[in-house]
Design an enzyme around this catalytic site. Structure first.
Site, PDB file in Angstrom:
ATOM      1  CB  CYS A 171      -2.943  -4.159  -0.022  1.00 46.72           C
ATOM      2  SG  CYS A 171      -3.076  -6.006  -0.155  1.00 46.72           S
ATOM      3  CG  HIS A 173       5.131  11.943  -8.779  1.00 44.49           C
ATOM      4  ND1 HIS A 173       6.167  11.874  -8.226  1.00 44.49           N
ATOM      5  CD2 HIS A 173       4.474  10.795  -8.850  1.00 44.49           C
ATOM      6  CE1 HIS A 173       6.321  10.734  -7.787  1.00 44.49           C
ATOM      7  NE2 HIS A 173       5.187  10.099  -8.393  1.00 44.49           N
ATOM      8  CB  SER A 220      -0.802   0.130   1.183  1.00 44.13           C
ATOM      9  OG  SER A 220      -1.679  -1.137   1.326  1.00 44.13           O
TER      10      SER A 220
END
Length: 263
Positions: free
Chosen positions: A142, A119, A114
């Protein structure tokens, strides 16, 4: 899916991935104003600020932070990656101490794939004065925690004119009878999870592939106030004909970003 909770055999291996492309537009009349806008955006969304946003996301979805990596770039832009786990890492309080470790038969390993990443891409071009700021965000979990809980917070954390959102559930998990489950919750559209004010503020269209558990939503801000897009100058300071030209240029840019092609 049944409304009752599925009794799983072991860990929930489903990976739920939520991805954003968020665009903010601006018009700067001169080269110096374009540089000032990029500098402003670069400071407003530097690595430190982005780290705080992603830390808040971890809290919202109920994840535990394992590691943080962040970087500001030259001349502009920043990146932050946070590794997260569904549950606290056991034994953290004993790291770095001389306390006896667990017996071999009691050691449990847990690989939790996970993460949360962001960005940023501030950019400008001398042609027609358009500047754009793009933030790419991924929240992949997850287990039972869901990235959808952070949906509205992330949209409100950025100046968002155009947003594309993708949500996908990958892999499978097994119940106690061995049956595979390829998704563990009901969903017909990402729009089901938007707050009322977000739905009111944006025009939205969906492209969903239900058999692949793949959901895609494009969003475009409905209201257009030219003053919200001008940097370093007010609309009333610009000639009416020039205002019309700038507005047409901005609307065209928004349309191209929304549909993902030049027009």
């Amino acid at each position: 899916m049944a409304s009752r909770r599925i009794k799983l055999h072991g860990f929930n291996n489903l990976t739920k991935a939520l991805s954003f492309n968020i665009y903010d537009l601006c018009y700067a009349t001169s080269e110096s104003q374009r540089r000032e806008y990029i500098a402003y955006i670069d400071e407003a969304y530097n690595a430190e600020r982005l780290t705080q946003i992603l830390t808040d996301v971890s809290t919202i979805i109920g994840a535990n932070i394992l590691n943080v990596a962040r970087q500001d770039y030259e001349p502009q832009g920043a990146s932050v990656t946070i590794l997260i786990a569904e549950e606290p890492v056991e034994g953290d309080e004993e790291i770095g101490t001389a306390a006896p470790g667990p017996l071999p038969e009691s050691v449990v390993g847990h690989l939790d794939k996970s993460h949360i990443t962001v960005h940023t891409y501030p950019e400008s071009h001398p042609h027609d004065g358009i500047c754009t700021f793009r933030a790419d965000i991924d929240v992949a979990t997850c287990g039972v925690i869901s990235p959808l809980k952070a949906l509205n917070y992330l949209i409100h954390s950025f100046e968002s004119d155009i947003v594309t959102v993708d949500y996908r559930v990958r892999g499978f998990t097994r119940d106690v009878r061995g049956k595979k489950h390829f998704i563990d919750h009901k969903i017909t559209s990402i729009q089901d999870y938007f707050s009322r004010d977000t739905k009111k503020a944006y025009e939205m269209i969906d492209v969903n592939v239900y058999q692949e558990n793949l959901f895609h939503t494009k969003m475009r801000l409905k209201d257009f106030d030219l003053d919200n897009y001008l940097f370093g100058i007010n609309a009333e300071e610009i000639d009416r004909r020039e205002r019309a030209r700038i507005e047409k240029r901005l609307r065209k840019e928004m349309q191209e970003l929304f549909y993902g092609r030049n027009m």
